[in-house]
Motif scaffolding. Structure first.
Motif, PDB file in Angstrom:
ATOM      1  N   VAL A 176      20.723  24.331 -37.204  1.00  0.00           N
ATOM      2  CA  VAL A 176      19.285  24.182 -36.958  1.00  0.00           C
ATOM      3  C   VAL A 176      18.836  22.780 -37.338  1.00  0.00           C
ATOM      4  CG1 VAL A 176      16.998  24.922 -37.705  1.00  0.00           C
ATOM      5  CG2 VAL A 176      18.729  26.626 -37.120  1.00  0.00           C
ATOM      6  N   ARG A 177      19.372  22.244 -38.429  1.00  0.00           N
ATOM      7  CA  ARG A 177      19.008  20.877 -38.829  1.00  0.00           C
ATOM      8  C   ARG A 177      19.377  19.861 -37.751  1.00  0.00           C
ATOM      9  NH1 ARG A 177      20.668  22.783 -44.126  1.00  0.00           N
ATOM     10  NH2 ARG A 177      18.908  22.658 -45.585  1.00  0.00           N
ATOM     11  N   GLN A 178      20.453  20.143 -37.024  1.00  0.00           N
ATOM     12  CA  GLN A 178      20.916  19.226 -35.980  1.00  0.00           C
ATOM     13  C   GLN A 178      20.282  19.516 -34.616  1.00  0.00           C
ATOM     14  OE1 GLN A 178      25.181  19.676 -35.978  1.00  0.00           O
ATOM     15  NE2 GLN A 178      25.412  18.926 -38.083  1.00  0.00           N
ATOM     16  N   MET A 179      19.548  20.590 -34.509  1.00  0.00           N
ATOM     17  CA  MET A 179      19.076  21.067 -33.216  1.00  0.00           C
ATOM     18  C   MET A 179      17.957  20.209 -32.648  1.00  0.00           C
ATOM     19  SD  MET A 179      18.597  25.068 -32.254  1.00  0.00           S
ATOM     20  CE  MET A 179      17.162  25.419 -33.246  1.00  0.00           C
ATOM     21  N   GLY A 180      17.197  19.532 -33.520  1.00  0.00           N
ATOM     22  CA  GLY A 180      16.107  18.713 -33.034  1.00  0.00           C
ATOM     23  C   GLY A 180      14.988  19.540 -32.442  1.00  0.00           C
ATOM     24  N   ALA A 181      14.258  18.922 -31.498  1.00  0.00           N
ATOM     25  CA  ALA A 181      13.089  19.576 -30.914  1.00  0.00           C
ATOM     26  C   ALA A 181      13.222  19.797 -29.414  1.00  0.00           C
ATOM     27  CB  ALA A 181      11.847  18.742 -31.199  1.00  0.00           C
ATOM     28  N   GLY A 182      14.409  19.534 -28.858  1.00  0.00           N
ATOM     29  CA  GLY A 182      14.597  19.681 -27.421  1.00  0.00           C
ATOM     30  C   GLY A 182      14.446  21.103 -26.920  1.00  0.00           C
ATOM     31  N   TRP A 183      14.455  22.070 -27.816  1.00  0.00           N
ATOM     32  CA  TRP A 183      14.291  23.479 -27.423  1.00  0.00           C
ATOM     33  C   TRP A 183      12.827  23.913 -27.450  1.00  0.00           C
ATOM     34  CZ3 TRP A 183      12.742  27.272 -31.099  1.00  0.00           C
ATOM     35  CH2 TRP A 183      12.660  26.804 -32.425  1.00  0.00           C
ATOM     36  N   CYS A 184      11.924  22.977 -27.736  1.00  0.00           N
ATOM     37  CA  CYS A 184      10.469  23.225 -27.699  1.00  0.00           C
ATOM     38  C   CYS A 184       9.991  24.249 -28.720  1.00  0.00           C
ATOM     39  CB  CYS A 184      10.016  23.647 -26.310  1.00  0.00           C
ATOM     40  SG  CYS A 184       9.631  22.279 -25.239  1.00  0.00           S
ATOM     41  N   PRO A 185      10.119  23.964 -30.005  1.00  0.00           N
ATOM     42  CA  PRO A 185       9.505  24.852 -30.992  1.00  0.00           C
ATOM     43  C   PRO A 185       7.986  24.704 -30.980  1.00  0.00           C
ATOM     44  CG  PRO A 185      10.424  22.883 -32.057  1.00  0.00           C
ATOM     45  CD  PRO A 185      10.791  22.798 -30.604  1.00  0.00           C
ATOM     46  N   PRO A 186       7.259  25.740 -31.505  1.00  0.00           N
ATOM     47  CA  PRO A 186       7.732  26.944 -32.187  1.00  0.00           C
ATOM     48  C   PRO A 186       8.304  27.973 -31.207  1.00  0.00           C
ATOM     49  CG  PRO A 186       5.441  26.431 -32.760  1.00  0.00           C
ATOM     50  CD  PRO A 186       5.792  25.641 -31.552  1.00  0.00           C
ATOM     51  N   GLY A 187       9.303  28.686 -31.690  1.00  0.00           N
ATOM     52  CA  GLY A 187       9.906  29.721 -30.875  1.00  0.00           C
ATOM     53  C   GLY A 187      10.598  30.747 -31.753  1.00  0.00           C
ATOM     54  N   ILE A 188      11.624  31.355 -31.188  1.00  0.00           N
ATOM     55  CA  ILE A 188      12.340  32.439 -31.859  1.00  0.00           C
ATOM     56  C   ILE A 188      13.823  32.107 -31.845  1.00  0.00           C
ATOM     57  CG2 ILE A 188      12.857  34.920 -31.785  1.00  0.00           C
ATOM     58  CD1 ILE A 188      10.196  35.182 -30.158  1.00  0.00           C
TER      59      ILE A 188
END
Length: 496
Positions: A176-188
């Motif tokens: 998660v620390r490496q995931m960045g924001a490319g997945w468009c948080p906030p989410g699940i």
């Protein structure tokens, strides 16, 4: 009950594809409202507010929540006692439903599925085939869940086979620390544990289909190891401070979902898949009494919000030069007006090919001193100039940035963080990187007053468009000095 017909299945799947394109699940909206109300980061609160405004607009206007209307996942459980009146493979019937849903002229959806993925990557033109998971039970119905998953969140999926003694918590937190924001948080975040490699991935995906209920778990307390892990991950991931759109804030996740399955004693398969701010899924049953009916949500669940204007700077793109870009700093909120060009992966690749061959772009298109928006819009309907047109993940364009800088672009607009070599290039060329809110595609499209394809028309949504925009909301993510909001923002809110 009567027979379950092919047409019932087709119409139900088509209706589901349409429904989830413009209605968030009600529990997700409620979770976002709560996140908005408690958020203390101004930038993150503004982003969540835009997502909620966009969500209500889509619910009212029946247009897509996100320009990436996703690839379709279907979970089907067929009752052995169901009275089926079908003459073809069920998979073909389900795909006909997807095709019907995505080609509906009243609400056109974007076709994102390509065939020959390792070769020509040719668009299938109706968003089929879906990824279909079938099972059977002893019932007399067909139980179906339809979900649309965007590429930004799917691309952040992770899988590993851990040693039995390894920590699942540590593995998830590291990723998660490496995931960045490319997945468009906030989410699940969906997590699958056990089985084997393909089973754990399926469990992670399937877990995302359930309701947002983390607060019920917090209230009653965990009753087993999975619930303890779920609650611990939810609380600690939010302490990382990533926040909405990676801008830094209190809420990165609305919920963590976990499903598990027995596995080999020597293995510990683990998978994680995020669901983005355009979470889209619906469940229904076919019983032989016709196609599924989908209830409209109560519009009262959405609050009446407005984008705060007290700190916003209005900017005319025609007045911008490489010399005066430095007045805008990382974190500034801007309303852009003027003309911008669009380009995604395929267009960037072709642009570089033209550059290397010493050829000018078609139709006299000149990229020098232009802003490039990373977007693949939905086709317009009725009197729209363009359909929903939110940003795509910018890191995919990092490999092309040096060439684009050499061509002379002034800046870029996308979503999520940039890699450090790209940030260094932005600083070197005194350029700028802006972000629009992922998950606010319909809202953003309202600021586009004109749209036309100017090059590479054969690429469809990957073509180069010229947009004329009026007060398009963006945030300065990387300024001319190389300061990135995706570094400074989360650092301010990180508590773990």
């Amino acid at each position: 009950m009567g027979k379950i017909t092919e047409q019932d299945i087709i119409d139900s799947v088509a209706g589901a594809c349409q429904y989830i394109s413009y209605y968030h699940p009600e529990d997700f909206v409620e979770g976002m409202v709560e996140a908005y109300e408690k958020e203390q980061s101004e930038a993150a609160k503004n982003a969540i507010g835009q997502i909620l405004i966009n969500s209500k607009m889509c619910a009212m206007g029946h247009r897509p929540l996100c320009q990436d209307t996703g690839s379709i996942n279907i979970f089907v459980k067929v009752g052995l006692k169901a009275d089926l009146d079908i003459s073809r493979e069920l998979e073909d019937i389900l795909n006909d439903g997807v095709a019907k849903g995505y080609t509906d002229p009243d609400n056109t959806l974007r076709f994102s599925v390509v065939s020959d993925p390792a070769g020509e990557r040719k668009n299938t033109k109706n968003n089929t085939p879906a990824v279909i998971h079938m099972s059977v039970d002893n019932g007399d119905t067909i139980d179906i869940t339809v979900a649309a998953k965007g590429g930004g969140s799917e691309n952040k999926s992770k899988f590993a086979v851990l040693n039995p003694s390894d920590s699942i918590y540590d593995w998830v937190m590291e990723n998660v620390r490496q995931m960045g924001a490319g997945w468009c948080p906030p989410g699940i975040l969906g997590i699958g544990i056990g089985g084997n490699p393909e089973k754990s991935m399926l469990l992670a995906k399937e877990s995302l289909m359930s309701h947002v209920d983390i607060h019920e778990l917090k209230e009653r307390g965990p009753q087993n190891a999975l619930e303890e892990l779920r609650l611990r991950l939810y609380e600690d991931i939010n302490k990382i401070g990533t926040g909405a759109q990676g801008l830094g804030g209190l809420t990165t996740l609305l919920d963590v979902k976990i499903l598990d399955y027995p596995c080999h004693a020597a293995s510990l398969p683990v998978a994680m898949i995020p669901n983005c701010a355009a979470t889209r899924h619906i469940h229904f049953e076919l019983k032989g009494d016709g196609a599924a009916k989908f209830n409209k949500p109560d519009l009262d669940i959405w609050p009446d919000l407005e984008i705060p204007m007290d700190t916003v700077k209005k900017v005319n793109i025609e007045d911008l030069t490489k010399e005066n870009l430095s007045q805008y700093k990382s974190g500034d909120t801007l309303l852009l007006s003027g003309k911008i060009l669009t380009a995604r992966d395929a267009a960037h690749k072709r642009i570089v090919e033209y550059k290397n061959a010493g050829k000018p772009l078609p139709n006299g298109v000149d990229l020098k001193d232009r802003f490039i928006y990373y977007v693949g819009p939905v086709d317009p309907v009725r009197d729209e100039k363009v359909g929903p047109a939110g940003p795509t993940t910018s890191t995919r364009m990092d490999k092309f940035t040096k060439d684009m800088m050499e061509i002379g672009i002034m800046g870029m607009i996308g979503k999520a963080e940039r890699k450090q070599p790209t940030i260094d290039l932005i600083k070197e060329y005194k350029s700028m990187y802006l972000i629009a809110t992922g998950g606010a595609a319909y809202l953003i499209s309202q600021s586009i007053t004109d749209s036309k394809i100017v090059a590479f028309e054969d690429m469809g949504m990957e073509a180069i468009y010229e947009f004329e925009v009026k007060d398009m909301p963006v945030t300065v993510a990387v300024d001319t000095e190389g300061t990135s909001i995706h570094t400074t923002g989360p650092a301010k809110w990180r508590t773990i």
